[in-house]
Structure formats: structure tokens, C-alpha cells
Design an enzyme around this catalytic site. Structure first.
Site, mmCIF file in Angstrom:
data_model
loop_
_atom_site.group_PDB
_atom_site.id
_atom_site.type_symbol
_atom_site.label_atom_id
_atom_site.label_comp_id
_atom_site.label_asym_id
_atom_site.label_seq_id
_atom_site.Cartn_x
_atom_site.Cartn_y
_atom_site.Cartn_z
ATOM 1 N N ALA A 125 51.359 -1.253 39.545
ATOM 2 C CA ALA A 125 50.684 -0.594 40.663
ATOM 3 C C ALA A 125 51.062 -1.175 42.034
ATOM 4 O O ALA A 125 50.752 -0.579 43.062
ATOM 5 C CB ALA A 125 49.172 -0.672 40.460
ATOM 6 N N HIS A 141 65.982 -2.314 42.284
ATOM 7 C CA HIS A 141 65.692 -2.727 43.667
ATOM 8 C C HIS A 141 66.819 -3.632 44.169
ATOM 9 O O HIS A 141 67.260 -4.529 43.441
ATOM 10 C CB HIS A 141 64.351 -3.478 43.694
ATOM 11 C CG HIS A 141 63.939 -3.882 45.061
ATOM 12 N ND1 HIS A 141 63.404 -2.997 45.978
ATOM 13 C CD2 HIS A 141 63.989 -5.082 45.688
ATOM 14 C CE1 HIS A 141 63.144 -3.631 47.107
ATOM 15 N NE2 HIS A 141 63.495 -4.898 46.965
HETATM 16 C C1 GRF Z 1 69.649 1.549 45.568
HETATM 17 O O1 GRF Z 1 70.157 0.367 46.165
HETATM 18 C C2 GRF Z 1 68.222 1.375 45.165
HETATM 19 O O2 GRF Z 1 67.918 0.122 44.682
HETATM 20 C C3 GRF Z 1 67.529 1.593 46.494
HETATM 21 O O3 GRF Z 1 68.210 2.691 47.049
HETATM 22 C C4 GRF Z 1 69.547 2.681 46.574
HETATM 23 C C5 GRF Z 1 69.791 4.025 45.926
HETATM 24 O O4 GRF Z 1 71.141 4.306 45.818
HETATM 25 N N1 GRF Z 1 66.123 1.807 46.333
HETATM 26 P P1 GRF Z 1 71.681 5.634 45.102
HETATM 27 O O5 GRF Z 1 70.875 6.812 45.642
HETATM 28 O O6 GRF Z 1 71.491 5.471 43.629
HETATM 29 O O7 GRF Z 1 73.128 5.714 45.488
#
Ligand code: GRF
Length: 237
Positions: free
Chosen positions: A166, A133
């Protein structure tokens, strides 16, 4: 709750003089929804056998994304489970869990997968479903972490690798790294800088988990030091 990766199990068996097992590589199923740069970082790391893992399948919730093209180029099998292809969310969740389970993963990695999974999925993969995240959780959970951090005016944000539970981005934290916010940052520039750190953190964390094992006690995740911790636990009875 204790998890020992196949690599750790192999080492332990060897030390006890148990039947020698073949060197094992942990199996990763990676879930994606977009560009797939985190997936690519994992694919690149897995090219080195000492990393200890292989991406055995890539799953998506939509077609036509760059992440699936990356999997195809790497020769990794893919599957897609679109929510719209199922009568309701619970059926989709079950189908997604079954698609993953078919590849017998040691870990499932959500690498930019933009869907919340449900009870069936968590029931099968609890404690080994890892997400990444782009904020320092518990700050700025949800879909717009980078925008929300900028709007709040924080000077430091970052990224978090955690075990999914969850809730929305509420699971136990495995690893975090900070990223400073620049005065001239917009959402795109800040997210890009976070993603550079995030890819390295994800690769490092998953690698340590599969090579050294991990444990979860309450909200505390410990990677490695497994045998010491297990001995401790045994002593405490
Ligand atoms: C990442 O920053 C992830 O944390 C967020 O979306 C982005 C995905 O990047 N949820 P990628 O598709 O791996 O380039």
C-alpha cells in the site's frame, strides 16, 4: 504467504502421479503509461515458450502511448482506464482491478505504470502485483528516482523489482541490480543505462517466478527452492 506458479503445480502433480495436466503457461497482465520498453522485453521473452509466461493483456492509464502501440503490434489485447473517466479514484481503482481480473492473470506487472493503485486492486492482486523501479530501494522512491539519485550525488544506483504494497515503492524486494553513475551522466543518460539493466532484471525475475514459484514471509521474498522451503515449513509444523 505462498505462491506456486502453474508451472510448478504441474511439475508437482506429475511427480505425485496425480492427474496429468496440460503444460501451463503463466498469464501476465502488464500495466503501462509510456514508452513500454520493459513491456517489449517481456513480450520478446514470452515469444520463447520455455520462458513459461504469456502477456495476455496490456492495460494503460492513458491513450496514444507507444506502449499500447507495442501491444497492438504484438497482437495482445489492450484496455485503458483513465482516472479522468471516473468520478473518483476508488471507482477508477475498482475498474482497473476488474479490467485486469477479466484476463485471469497469475501475475500483474507494473512496467512503467505511473499510478498508485488502491485497496480494491491490492486486495485482488496482493502478493502477485510486481513493479519495477529505477533505483535501489529503499533509496529514492517516487516519481523522480533518477533525478533524486543524481542530485544526491550517489556513485552507484540501480533498479529494483518488488511486490507492490500500500505504500509508495515500499513493498518487499524480489531482485535488485546495481548500476554505476558516471561523472558526465544527466538524468536521461543515467535513466537509459538503468533501463537496460532493469529490462533484463525484470525479464529474469518474472521468468524465475513463473517457472519456480515464490514465497513471501514478512519482507523476505524467495523465488524458487520452493519445495525445500515448503518441506521445511511442514517440518516446523
Ligand atoms: C522505467 O524505468 C520504470 O522503472 C519507470 O519508468 C520507466 C518505464 O520505462 N517507472 P518503459 O516505459 O518501460 O520504457
Amino acid at each position: 504467504m505462498w505462491h506456486v506458479s502453474p508451472r510448478v503445480a504441474e511439475r508437482a502433480g506429475r511427480r505425485r502421479g496425480a492427474v496429468k495436466v496440460a503444460r501451463m503457461t503463466a498469464r501476465l497482465v502488464v500495466l503501462v503509461s509510456g514508452a513500454g520498453t520493459n513491456l517489449q522485453a517481456l513480450l520478446d521473452a514470452c515469444a520463447d515458450s520455455s520462458y513459461g509466461a504469456a502477456v495476455v493483456a496490456v492495460g494503460a492509464d492513458r491513450r496514444g502511448i507507444e506502449a499500447l502501440a507495442r501491444a497492438h503490434r504484438a497482437g495482445v489485447p489492450t484496455f485503458t482506464q483513465q482516472l479522468s473517466g471516473h468520478p473518483d479514484r476508488a471507482t477508477w481503482d475498482r475498474a482497473l482491478a476488474q479490467s485486469c481480473a477479466r484476463y485471469q492473470p497469475d501475475l500483474v506487472i507494473s512496467a512503467g505504470f505511473m499510478k498508485l493503485v488502491g485497496q480494491d486492486f491490492l486486495g485482488r492482486f496482493a502478493g502477485r502485483f510486481v513493479n519495477t523501479h529505477p533505483s535501489l530501494l529503499p533509496a529514492f522512491p517516487g516519481m523522480h528516482a533518477v533525478r533524486d539519485a543524481l542530485a544526491y550525488g550517489v556513485k552507484v544506483t540501480g533498479c529494483t523489482v518488488f511486490l507492490v504494497d500500500a505504500g509508495t515503492d515500499t513493498g518487499p524486494v524480489i531482485a535488485q541490480e546495481a548500476v554505476p553513475v558516471s561523472e558526465d551522466d544527466d538524468v536521461a543518460s543515467l535513466h537509459e543505462r538503468i533501463k537496460r539493466t532493469e529490462r533484463a532484471l525484470l525479464v529474469d525475475t518474472v521468468g524465475r517466478m513463473v517457472r519456480d514459484g515464490w514465497s513471501v514471509r514478512g519482507r523476505t521474498v524467495q523465488v524458487g527452492h520452493h519445495e525445500a522451503a515448503a518441506a521445511n515449513q511442514a517440518r516446523q509444523g
